[in-house]
Design a protein around this motif. Structure first.
Motif, PDB file in Angstrom:
ATOM      1  N   GLU A   1       0.445   5.222   1.373  1.00 39.84           N
ATOM      2  CA  GLU A   1      -0.411   6.022   2.240  1.00 39.84           C
ATOM      3  C   GLU A   1       0.230   7.372   2.536  1.00 39.84           C
ATOM      4  O   GLU A   1       1.318   7.431   3.114  1.00 39.84           O
ATOM      5  CB  GLU A   1      -0.663   5.287   3.556  1.00 39.84           C
TER       6      GLU A   1
ATOM      7  N   HIS B   1       0.818  -1.198   0.000  1.00 40.11           N
ATOM      8  CA  HIS B   1       0.000   0.000   0.000  1.00 40.11           C
ATOM      9  C   HIS B   1       0.858   1.257   0.000  1.00 40.11           C
ATOM     10  O   HIS B   1       2.029   1.232   0.377  1.00 40.11           O
ATOM     11  CB  HIS B   1      -1.006   0.017   1.179  1.00 40.11           C
TER      12      HIS B   1
ATOM     13  N   TYR C   1       0.635   7.856  12.787  1.00 43.50           N
ATOM     14  CA  TYR C   1       0.819   6.686  11.930  1.00 43.50           C
ATOM     15  C   TYR C   1       1.467   5.552  12.708  1.00 43.50           C
ATOM     16  O   TYR C   1       1.010   4.406  12.662  1.00 43.50           O
ATOM     17  CB  TYR C   1       1.673   7.056  10.721  1.00 43.50           C
TER      18      TYR C   1
END
Length: 312
Positions: free
Chosen positions: A35, A33, A104
């Motif tokens: 992000e 991914h 995060y």
């Protein structure tokens, strides 16, 4: 996790910056991914094996200097079967102090992300080395490899370092702030620095935990990681740090590659020439390089020293 020994592929060389970012995003979405994290950072995950390299890098450096214009960790996906988590900053000399970055890593901790891996290495150099150390606390028991890291820019601790006046205004007091304290839970920490750069040496000494090893690379200059890459030993350092075999003896063997690395030899030449205190050392250096290359700078200097009566 996915078996990507053969499937992971990308082509990033020669792309303009915006196209490069778009292609990096596509690759990450296919194999893991991508992000965004706040306004200045991104997380790039390639989901492969149960060994994880967490690296901190800047987009300008990756785009213009890295092998295949790819994040450092990507080459280990195919060659070693590792997973790669790259924390990518939009600009160079970024200390990752945005609150979104704290959030995060909080989320990774809450989700048990690091629990999925058998071995983890946090890696960074310079400001990114600071970040690698600071956020390694999110994965207790990880190994940490730091090249020329800062410890903090909080003037309470490092008022003597005046190299980064703008960045000293950042908040180093809050969470993940003082990097030497954040590595206390690491399995092992390796700090590599150039002792001839006084500020780097002083930062390095602040990493003084029982779990920490220090390796010195005199006269390599302010960008040791780039020099190690040019010597083709950075990959070895990371692999050895990951498996716990980056000992003093191992590092010394890799460090010997400097003896044939011309940028390092030029740096050493100019340092010795400016000091004028070690003419015999300078003459030996010039003779060694002149015997192996056709670099006129070394040959001419050797002739000048011999004319002055310097004997080897």
């Amino acid at each position: 996790m996915k078996d990507m020994a053969a499937a992971f592929a990308y082509e990033l060389k020669g792309l303009e910056r915006d196209e490069w970012i778009s292609r990096v995003d596509d690759v990450c979405e296919e194999f893991g991914h991508f992000e965004p994290i706040g306004p200045d950072h991104s997380a790039l995950l390639i989901d492969a094996g149960r060994t994880l390299l967490v690296s901190f890098e800047s987009a300008p450096s990756v785009h213009s200097k890295n092998h295949d214009a790819a994040p450092l960790g990507w080459q280990f996906v195919n060659s070693n079967g590792w997973s790669s988590l790259t924390l990518l900053a939009k600009k160079n000399q970024d200390w990752y102090r945005h609150p979104a970055m704290f959030g995060y890593f909080d989320r990774l901790i809450d989700d048990g992300f690091f629990d999925d891996f058998e071995q983890i290495l946090f890696y960074g150099a310079g400001a990114a080395g600071y970040a690698a150390a600071a956020f390694s606390v999110a994965a207790p028991g990880a190994r940490v490899l730091l090249i020329q890291p800062q410890a903090t820019l909080d003037t309470t601790y490092t008022g003597w370092d005046r190299r980064f006046p703008e960045s000293r205004r950042l908040d180093f007091h809050s969470r993940f702030g003082y990097a030497p304290a954040m590595v206390e839970t690491a399995q092992h920490v390796t700090v590599i620095h150039d002792p001839s750069i006084i500020e780097d040496a002083m930062h390095a000494q602040l990493y003084n935990g029982h779990n920490t090893s220090h390796f010195k690379c005199p006269f390599i200059g302010p960008n040791a990681a780039q020099s190690f890459s040019g010597m083709d030993v950075l990959v070895d350092q990371i692999e050895n740090a990951m498996d716990g075999t980056l000992t003093q003896q191992c590092f010394a063997a890799l460090w010997r590659e400097r003896q044939s690395h011309l940028p390092y030899l030029r740096t050493l030449f100019h340092r010795l020439d400016a000091e004028e205190e070690h003419p015999k050392l300078l003459a030996r250096l010039c003779r060694k390089v002149a015997q192996k290359t056709d670099r006129a700078m070394f040959a001419n200097k050797l002739a000048d020293l011999e004319a002055q009566g310097v004997k080897l």
